[in-house]
Scaffold this motif. Structure first.
Motif, PDB file in Angstrom:
ATOM      1  N   LYS A  43       8.160  -4.314 -22.904  1.00 24.67           N
ATOM      2  CA  LYS A  43       9.352  -4.607 -22.114  1.00 24.67           C
ATOM      3  C   LYS A  43      10.517  -3.708 -22.519  1.00 24.67           C
ATOM      4  O   LYS A  43      11.273  -3.225 -21.665  1.00 24.67           O
ATOM      5  CB  LYS A  43       9.732  -6.078 -22.277  1.00 24.67           C
ATOM      6  CG  LYS A  43       8.759  -7.039 -21.609  1.00 24.67           C
ATOM      7  CD  LYS A  43       9.180  -8.483 -21.821  1.00 24.67           C
ATOM      8  CE  LYS A  43       8.233  -9.447 -21.122  1.00 24.67           C
ATOM      9  NZ  LYS A  43       8.614 -10.858 -21.347  1.00 24.67           N
ATOM     10  N   PHE A  47       0.901  -5.868 -21.286  1.00 27.16           N
ATOM     11  CA  PHE A  47       1.899  -6.121 -20.253  1.00 27.16           C
ATOM     12  C   PHE A  47       1.230  -6.484 -18.934  1.00 27.16           C
ATOM     13  O   PHE A  47       1.633  -7.440 -18.261  1.00 27.16           O
ATOM     14  CB  PHE A  47       2.796  -4.898 -20.064  1.00 27.16           C
ATOM     15  CG  PHE A  47       3.878  -5.107 -19.042  1.00 27.16           C
ATOM     16  CD1 PHE A  47       5.064  -5.737 -19.392  1.00 27.16           C
ATOM     17  CD2 PHE A  47       3.720  -4.685 -17.727  1.00 27.16           C
ATOM     18  CE1 PHE A  47       6.061  -5.952 -18.453  1.00 27.16           C
ATOM     19  CE2 PHE A  47       4.704  -4.887 -16.788  1.00 27.16           C
ATOM     20  CZ  PHE A  47       5.889  -5.526 -17.155  1.00 27.16           C
ATOM     21  N   LEU A  99       3.834  -7.129 -26.233  1.00 27.36           N
ATOM     22  CA  LEU A  99       4.495  -7.468 -24.984  1.00 27.36           C
ATOM     23  C   LEU A  99       5.993  -7.174 -25.064  1.00 27.36           C
ATOM     24  O   LEU A  99       6.563  -6.578 -24.151  1.00 27.36           O
ATOM     25  CB  LEU A  99       4.272  -8.944 -24.658  1.00 27.36           C
ATOM     26  CG  LEU A  99       4.920  -9.454 -23.366  1.00 27.36           C
ATOM     27  CD1 LEU A  99       4.437  -8.666 -22.162  1.00 27.36           C
ATOM     28  CD2 LEU A  99       4.633 -10.943 -23.174  1.00 27.36           C
ATOM     29  N   ARG A 114      -0.445 -10.062 -19.276  1.00 31.08           N
ATOM     30  CA  ARG A 114       0.474 -11.189 -19.398  1.00 31.08           C
ATOM     31  C   ARG A 114       1.466 -11.291 -18.237  1.00 31.08           C
ATOM     32  O   ARG A 114       1.628 -12.349 -17.647  1.00 31.08           O
ATOM     33  CB  ARG A 114       1.252 -11.079 -20.718  1.00 31.08           C
ATOM     34  CG  ARG A 114       0.409 -11.270 -21.963  1.00 31.08           C
ATOM     35  CD  ARG A 114       0.047 -12.730 -22.184  1.00 31.08           C
ATOM     36  NE  ARG A 114       1.218 -13.483 -22.618  1.00 31.08           N
ATOM     37  CZ  ARG A 114       1.821 -14.417 -21.897  1.00 31.08           C
ATOM     38  NH1 ARG A 114       1.387 -14.721 -20.691  1.00 31.08           N
ATOM     39  NH2 ARG A 114       2.878 -15.058 -22.355  1.00 31.08           N
ATOM     40  N   GLU A 115       2.136 -10.190 -17.898  1.00 35.48           N
ATOM     41  CA  GLU A 115       3.232 -10.250 -16.942  1.00 35.48           C
ATOM     42  C   GLU A 115       2.805 -10.033 -15.496  1.00 35.48           C
ATOM     43  O   GLU A 115       3.373 -10.631 -14.590  1.00 35.48           O
ATOM     44  CB  GLU A 115       4.306  -9.208 -17.309  1.00 35.48           C
ATOM     45  CG  GLU A 115       4.957  -9.454 -18.657  1.00 35.48           C
ATOM     46  CD  GLU A 115       5.707 -10.774 -18.692  1.00 35.48           C
ATOM     47  OE1 GLU A 115       6.375 -11.107 -17.696  1.00 35.48           O
ATOM     48  OE2 GLU A 115       5.617 -11.489 -19.712  1.00 35.48           O
TER      49      GLU A 115
END
Length: 215
Positions: free
Chosen positions: A177, A145, A173, A148-149
């Motif tokens: 979330k 997370f 991922l 990537r985010e």
């Protein structure tokens, strides 16, 4: 007139700068550190959850990477190679810390774990709530997370850094979330969103009173 050497390096790739550092231009290593400081900090924090320890780990990782620059084979990007070093150092630090705490519990009773800086900020601002929620994720989901985010790394970069497949990156991922949504739902009811909190109140009141008293 040619631009100064330091300005010229702004157009160089990470790998080109690495070669110049290896060839003796040590001062250029600072450019790499400044470029990746935020990314490494966030990734280390996702494992360690202590800002001071994360900073120490970053310093160690940078030193280890510098000492191994001549062994960098360019089979992956420099950033991926550096992140792997950081993750290994973070996990090693976490393991050593766990072993130390286990040893201490054999001699003294620990009633509770000390609060981290993030714990002290909990529930004061939305930022603190979100950070805490991220840090509650299991490590394998939290890492994906953050990469990537939060850090904006690509799926391929994440795959290379963690040495896992594309499907695993996507699954972790999505799971992260889902877990975050569940965690964040426990913090507030819909009517509490955009609440005018005490911190904002103090800022406005103090500013106005200061202006009044100054007049």
């Amino acid at each position: 007139m040619n631009p100064p050497a330091d300005h010229m390096t702004d157009t160089f790739s990470d790998e080109e700068i690495v070669k110049r550092v290896v060839n003796g231009e040590k001062h250029l290593y600072e450019k790499l550190m400044r470029k990746f400081n935020e990314r490494l900090y966030r990734i280390s924090m996702s494992i360690i959850n202590d800002d001071k320890e994360a900073e120490d780990i970053m310093q160690t990782a940078y030193l280890n990477a510098y000492r191994q620059l001549s062994n960098f084979k360019h089979q992956s990007s420099f950033s991926t190679w550096l992140i792997r070093i950081l993750i290994n150092e973070s996990l090693l630090h976490k393991k050593r810390k766990a072993q130390l705490e286990k040893t201490l519990t054999e001699h003294i009773r620990i009633d509770h774990q000390p609060e981290t800086p993030l714990d002290n900020l909990m529930n004061k601002e939305l930022k603190a709530i979100l950070e805490k929620a991220v840090l509650t994720l299991p490590e394998k989901y939290r890492l994906v997370f953050v990469m990537r985010e939060i850090q904006g790394m690509t799926t391929n970069e994440t795959m290379e850094a963690l040495e896992i497949g594309e499907s695993n990156v996507k699954i972790r991922l999505n799971r992260a979330k889902e877990m975050l949504r569940t965690e964040l739902n426990s913090y507030w009811q819909p009517g509490e969103l955009l609440e005018f909190n005490l911190t904002r109140c103090d800022v406005i009141v103090n500013y106005v009173m200061h202006k009044i008293n100054a007049g």
